[in-house]
Scaffold this active site. Structure first.
Site, mmCIF file in Angstrom:
data_model
loop_
_atom_site.group_PDB
_atom_site.id
_atom_site.type_symbol
_atom_site.label_atom_id
_atom_site.label_comp_id
_atom_site.label_asym_id
_atom_site.label_seq_id
_atom_site.Cartn_x
_atom_site.Cartn_y
_atom_site.Cartn_z
ATOM 1 N N HIS A 1 -11.463 -2.385 3.537
ATOM 2 C CA HIS A 1 -11.353 -2.046 4.962
ATOM 3 C C HIS A 1 -12.061 -0.745 5.332
ATOM 4 O O HIS A 1 -12.102 -0.384 6.500
ATOM 5 C CB HIS A 1 -9.861 -1.953 5.327
ATOM 6 C CG HIS A 1 -9.191 -0.847 4.550
ATOM 7 N ND1 HIS A 1 -9.000 -0.912 3.185
ATOM 8 C CD2 HIS A 1 -8.734 0.357 4.934
ATOM 9 C CE1 HIS A 1 -8.443 0.206 2.772
ATOM 10 N NE2 HIS A 1 -8.265 1.001 3.814
ATOM 11 N N ASP A 2 -12.564 -0.012 4.339
ATOM 12 C CA ASP A 2 -13.282 1.241 4.621
ATOM 13 C C ASP A 2 -14.792 1.079 4.463
ATOM 14 O O ASP A 2 -15.528 2.059 4.584
ATOM 15 C CB ASP A 2 -12.839 2.344 3.642
ATOM 16 C CG ASP A 2 -11.400 2.757 3.845
ATOM 17 O OD1 ASP A 2 -10.893 2.629 4.972
ATOM 18 O OD2 ASP A 2 -10.782 3.211 2.866
ATOM 19 N N ASP B 1 0.865 -1.173 0.000
ATOM 20 C CA ASP B 1 0.000 0.000 0.000
ATOM 21 C C ASP B 1 0.906 1.230 0.000
ATOM 22 O O ASP B 1 1.793 1.337 0.854
ATOM 23 C CB ASP B 1 -0.887 -0.027 1.258
ATOM 24 C CG ASP B 1 -2.273 0.539 1.004
ATOM 25 O OD1 ASP B 1 -2.350 1.673 0.516
ATOM 26 O OD2 ASP B 1 -3.264 -0.149 1.321
ATOM 27 N N ASP C 1 -3.071 4.948 -2.026
ATOM 28 C CA ASP C 1 -4.055 5.597 -1.163
ATOM 29 C C ASP C 1 -4.394 7.007 -1.668
ATOM 30 O O ASP C 1 -3.475 7.801 -1.928
ATOM 31 C CB ASP C 1 -3.451 5.685 0.247
ATOM 32 C CG ASP C 1 -4.453 6.090 1.281
ATOM 33 O OD1 ASP C 1 -5.420 5.347 1.488
ATOM 34 O OD2 ASP C 1 -4.271 7.167 1.890
ATOM 35 N N GLU D 1 -6.620 4.603 -5.514
ATOM 36 C CA GLU D 1 -7.892 4.956 -4.875
ATOM 37 C C GLU D 1 -8.246 6.386 -5.289
ATOM 38 O O GLU D 1 -7.409 7.286 -5.154
ATOM 39 C CB GLU D 1 -7.734 4.862 -3.358
ATOM 40 C CG GLU D 1 -9.054 5.012 -2.640
ATOM 41 C CD GLU D 1 -8.878 5.291 -1.151
ATOM 42 O OE1 GLU D 1 -9.788 4.973 -0.387
ATOM 43 O OE2 GLU D 1 -7.836 5.863 -0.764
HETATM 44 C C1 NOJ Z 1 -8.118 5.760 2.385
HETATM 45 C C2 NOJ Z 1 -7.841 4.560 3.210
HETATM 46 O O1 NOJ Z 1 -8.368 3.436 2.574
HETATM 47 C C3 NOJ Z 1 -8.420 4.823 4.571
HETATM 48 O O2 NOJ Z 1 -8.459 3.676 5.368
HETATM 49 C C4 NOJ Z 1 -7.658 5.938 5.195
HETATM 50 O O3 NOJ Z 1 -8.260 6.313 6.410
HETATM 51 C C5 NOJ Z 1 -7.590 7.161 4.299
HETATM 52 N N1 NOJ Z 1 -7.382 6.860 2.922
HETATM 53 C C6 NOJ Z 1 -6.482 8.067 4.719
HETATM 54 O O4 NOJ Z 1 -5.242 7.481 4.420
#
Ligand code: NOJ
Length: 589
Positions: free
Chosen positions: A343-344, A105, A211, A268
């Site tokens: 995970h989000d 990551d 990210d 992302e």
């Molecule tokens: C996206 C990530 O997937 C998330 O878990 C994180 O809190 C934020 N970006 C900040 O890095």
């Protein structure tokens, strides 16, 4: 319409599928209650047998863990609780021995405030690292009160700027106060990121998930954002930092290195809805990144201002999102990343279906079918292959650990301490949408703590109590399990990769709010993917929807017995689909 095969660009990363690991909750090998890298190594056969090709390891670097590792204090070391760099090397080796690849990551929009660069940066205005972050003087309102440089809201509540007493300026943090944003305008920052990328590729990593990579270029005027939510001074500034002015220049800088190593990349990209803008990053000849994570489908249940407000959606909304991106990328030589969970996000069975517990398996299999046979690279998030669900409704707030959810809760308590109705609604929405839902430990067995950690250990986050019924050990032994079904779907995608990787996409029965159906076609090979999105038995007429000549049923969520074949190939009019049933058939082109 399918394109001539001469216009199709084949690539290994298009044919692959990815399994995402969130290390804290995957598998604890040393009984400290936190998952770790040796734990992952011990489960590589389980992952391989699922049929995936790539493992994505979420951030495991040294970090104060304010945001579970998305706040990195050293890109070259591994967090003690997860292991060592040597453990990552073993993981890479273990993946490679099994013919799998490993992604790291890459979190480079921001660092931790404990990173040495930031510690230097905040020391003085003339420190050599001052420019590595985004520092701005205060503004003053009419009453002479100090105010942040603009009105941008942080993704984790409140202003996106933090006042620094020592140097008398604000710094920007789009996420937590402890996650200051790097200043990509400053060339040494870009150089440092390139070095990190090379370091991990030289160690044998095969690519990166990046990210919030579309936030790295900000409009240097840092203007106030338009007011969308009149209830608060803090507004979404995405217009000025999502896909900002120099994004593609920066992505090409990284892309050059990735191309040199033939590495995998997925970025992302929250907020962006403009297909042409995404294409500028992912078109085959651009050499920026292979694909992006889109957000429209996972934002589908958000409220008008805030994800933790109730929202509603229809199946046709979801279908229309996929149709747009599927057709656009196919027609324009781009590529999609396919995901329901990470995970989000909460668990997909709970978000995308209303399945009662008795339909958990049926719904999980249906979602796997609809997702993974679209055009794009499928991502499976740990536990999704088991049909794991959201946290229990009766869990106390003390079970929730995520900064995003807890900041929301504390802010609500501070602003509306007596509004019990607002508290109740927020609690309901946390159980539906909090990131905690996707972060409970993987359920390995029916042993105490679901076999995630030792029986007498308190895991860092409680295991979902349904682990006694739903766990990996039971599912590996049961050929009808969600786990084995996922492996069948991924296997089917490989077997008919001309169709499912390189074929076109046509939505079928567009207006139907209960059925999700589409076809994929490559030259004169065509498949139908048909799914009942409800708990009812539904009748569906293939001929009325332009489907003719069913040649073979190649996958069915209720098993592939001969009787199943006959239901669809036996001629006659209507097909009867059982609750959440999905079926895949080769049909006449
Ligand atoms: C996206 C990530 O997937 C998330 O878990 C994180 O809190 C934020 N970006 C900040 O890095």
């Amino acid at each position: 319409m399918p394109k001539p095969s001469s216009q199709i660009h084949r690539a290994w990363w298009k044919e692959s599928s990815v399994y995402q690991i969130w290390p804290a909750s995957f598998k604890d090998s040393n009984d400290d209650g936190i998952g770790d890298i040796p734990g992952i190594v011990s489960k590589l056969d389980y992952i391989k047998n699922l049929g995936v090709d790539i493992v994505w390891l979420c951030p495991s670097y040294k970090s104060p863990q304010v945001d579970m590792g998305y706040d990195i204090s050293d890109y070259y070391s591994i967090a003690e609780e997860y292991g060592t760099v040597a453990d990552v090397e073993k993981l890479i080796q273990g993946c490679h021995e099994r013919g799998m690849k490993l992604l790291m990551d890459l979190v480079v929009n921001h660092t931790s405030d404990q990173h040495e660069w930031f510690k230097q940066s905040r020391r003085s205005k003339d420190n050599e690292y001052r420019n590595w972050y985004v520092w701005k003087p205060a503004r003053y309102d009419e009453q002479g009160n100090r105010q942040p440089p603009n009105n941008w809201v942080s993704h984790f509540q409140g202003s996106a700027w933090q006042w620094d007493e020592h140097t008398q300026e604000y710094y920007l943090h789009l996420y937590a106060t402890e996650q200051p944003d790097l200043n990509w305008e400053h060339p040494p920052v870009r150089q440092a990121v390139h070095e990190i990328v090379r370091f991990w590729l030289d160690k044998g990593a095969d690519g990166f998930r990046m990210d919030v990579i579309n936030f790295i270029s900000k409009d240097q005027r840092f203007p106030d954002a338009p007011v969308q939510d009149p209830r608060t001074p803090w507004q979404w500034g995405d217009k000025y930092y999502a896909n900002g002015p120099r994004l593609h220049e920066y992505l090409q800088g990284i892309g050059q290195i990735l191309t040199e190593y033939d590495a995998f990349s997925v970025g992302e990209m929250p907020f962006v809805k403009d297909t042409n803008e995404v294409l500028r990053a992912v078109r085959f000849d651009r050499h920026e990144i292979n694909m992006i994570f889109n957000f429209e489908h996972v934002d589908i249940d958000h409220g008008p201002y805030d994800k933790f407000e109730p929202g509603s959606w229809k199946l046709t909304d979801l279908k229309s999102f996929f149709e747009t991106w599927q057709k656009f990328m196919y027609e324009n030589d781009g590529w999609n990343a396919l995901y329901w969970e990470n995970h989000d996000q909460p668990r997909s069975i709970d978000r995308f279906t209303n399945a009662k517990e008795e339909y958990r398996t049926a719904a999980g299999k249906m979602l796997a079918t609809v997702l993974a046979l679209q055009s794009g690279t499928p991502f499976v998030y740990q536990g999704q292959e088991l049909g794991m669900r959201n946290v229990p409704v009766d869990w106390d707030m003390s079970e929730y650990k995520d900064i995003d959810c807890l900041n929301h809760w504390h802010r609500l308590l501070a602003h509306k301490p007596d509004d019990t109705e607002a508290h109740k609604i927020a609690r309901q929405e946390y159980q539906k949408k909090s990131r905690d839902n996707g972060r409970t430990p993987v359920q390995w067995s029916a042993a105490p703590n679901g076999g995630f950690t030792g029986p007498n250990v308190k895991p860092w986050m409680s295991v979902n109590p349904d682990f006694e019924r739903v766990n990996a050990e039971a599912q590996v032994q049961d050929p009808q399990s969600t786990y084995h079904y996922w492996s069948s779907v991924l296997g089917l995608r490989k077997k008919y990769h001309d169709i499912f990787v390189y074929g076109d996409y046509e939505l079928v029965d567009r207006a139907n709010e209960e059925i999700f159906a589409y076809t994929r076609q490559y030259e004169n090979h065509k498949a139908l993917v048909l799914a009942n999105w409800t708990e009812k038995t539904l009748e569906w007429d293939p001929a009325a929807n332009g489907i003719q000549g069913v040649q073979d049923v190649v996958l069915n969520t209720y098993g592939s017995a001969a009787s199943t074949q006959e239901r669809f190939t036996g001629g006659g009019g209507q097909w009867s689909l059982r609750p959440y049933e999905a079926v895949v058939a080769l049909v006449q082109a």
